[in-house]
Design a protein around this motif. Structure first.
Motif, PDB file in Angstrom:
ATOM      1  N   THR A  22       3.673  -2.349   6.482  1.00  0.00           N
ATOM      2  CA  THR A  22       3.682  -2.325   5.022  1.00  0.00           C
ATOM      3  C   THR A  22       2.628  -3.279   4.485  1.00  0.00           C
ATOM      4  O   THR A  22       2.530  -4.420   4.930  1.00  0.00           O
ATOM      5  N   SER A  68       0.440  -4.013  -5.497  1.00  0.00           N
ATOM      6  CA  SER A  68       0.502  -2.734  -4.774  1.00  0.00           C
ATOM      7  C   SER A  68       1.262  -2.913  -3.465  1.00  0.00           C
ATOM      8  O   SER A  68       1.017  -3.860  -2.720  1.00  0.00           O
ATOM      9  N   LYS A  78       2.323  -0.437  -0.147  1.00  0.00           N
ATOM     10  CA  LYS A  78       2.212   0.875   0.474  1.00  0.00           C
ATOM     11  C   LYS A  78       2.147   0.723   1.990  1.00  0.00           C
ATOM     12  O   LYS A  78       1.981  -0.382   2.513  1.00  0.00           O
ATOM     13  N   HIS A  79       2.250   1.836   2.676  1.00  0.00           N
ATOM     14  CA  HIS A  79       2.194   1.841   4.147  1.00  0.00           C
ATOM     15  C   HIS A  79       0.740   1.763   4.606  1.00  0.00           C
ATOM     16  O   HIS A  79      -0.142   2.353   3.975  1.00  0.00           O
ATOM     17  N   LEU A  98      -6.329  -0.505  -5.419  1.00  0.00           N
ATOM     18  CA  LEU A  98      -4.929  -0.666  -5.030  1.00  0.00           C
ATOM     19  C   LEU A  98      -4.083  -1.388  -6.075  1.00  0.00           C
ATOM     20  O   LEU A  98      -3.079  -0.871  -6.540  1.00  0.00           O
TER      21      LEU A  98
END
Length: 224
Positions: free
Chosen positions: A47, A53, A55-56, A169
């Motif tokens: 992660t 931000s 996200k993966h 991002l």
């Protein structure tokens, strides 16, 4: 949780740092630094936290993080097991925006690079052909010496500048003020979120951590 300021060493013979990391423990914290960071995850997943931000990240990702932008890569739990078959292979470059000399980025020819570094203050995910080219340049940079190191870095930033629609991002409203005082309430919210981000966190639950009502929490968190 207040991001920690990290000091990055470039070494006595170099003006910027290039290194390989093979463990999931490197910079395993919410942090920031005055250097720009260009990172390639050849192997590794987890992660990604950059600014506001979340996200993966996965094998092959290439990310550019601007100076003083808080970030943190939390590798999946599978990477930390003693018998883990999931390996980590990461190339990281750290450089100061002005390491090539005062006025260099103001040259007309460097307008594209200057724009990339400005966008990097929100974090950039490099995609498409640029991702392939930049990751290859980073591998060359690891063994390069002398002016070739600087040229390869410039080539990498030029490739990023050619992307028509950079994937930014962090949101444009996110602000990190390194000299500001983080109060106990926002620290508690960050710490609880990072510890429980894999689970669904109800609004009432996180509001109780901050010791305020759900409606007040929404206003408070947005303002911070």
């Amino acid at each position: 949780m207040k991001p920690q300021l990290l000091k990055v060493s470039s070494g006595p013979a170099h003006s910027f740092s290039v290194r390989k990391d093979y463990t999931p423990h490197f910079n395993n914290r919410w942090h920031y630094h005055n250097e720009v960071e260009l990172i390639h995850f050849k192997k590794g997943a987890g992660t990604q936290f950059i600014g506001d931000s979340i996200k993966h990240f996965k094998n092959g990702d290439v990310i550019l993080v601007g100076k003083q932008l808080p970030h943190y890569w939390r590798f999946d739990d599978s990477h930390f097991k003693d018998d883990s078959k999931t390996s980590v292979d990461v190339t990281v470059v750290h450089f100061c925006e002005d390491f090539w000399g005062e006025g260099f980025l103001q040259l007309k020819e460097n307008e594209g690079i200057r724009s990339v570094l400005e966008n990097a203050r929100r974090g950039i995910e490099i995609t498409g052909n640029a991702k392939v080219k930049v990751s290859a340049l980073l591998e060359k940079m690891l063994i390069a010496e002398g002016p070739e190191r600087i040229i390869l870095l410039m080539e990498a930033l030029m490739e990023i500048s050619l992307c028509d629609c950079p994937n930014l991002l962090s949101s444009d409203v996110f602000q990190h003020k390194p000299d500001s005082v983080y109060n106990d309430r926002i620290n508690a919210i960050y710490e609880y979120s990072l510890a429980n981000f894999k689970n669904k966190i109800p609004l009432e639950e996180i509001a109780s951590v901050a010791n305020i009502s759900p409606s007040a929490f929404c206003r408070y968190f947005k303002s911070q």
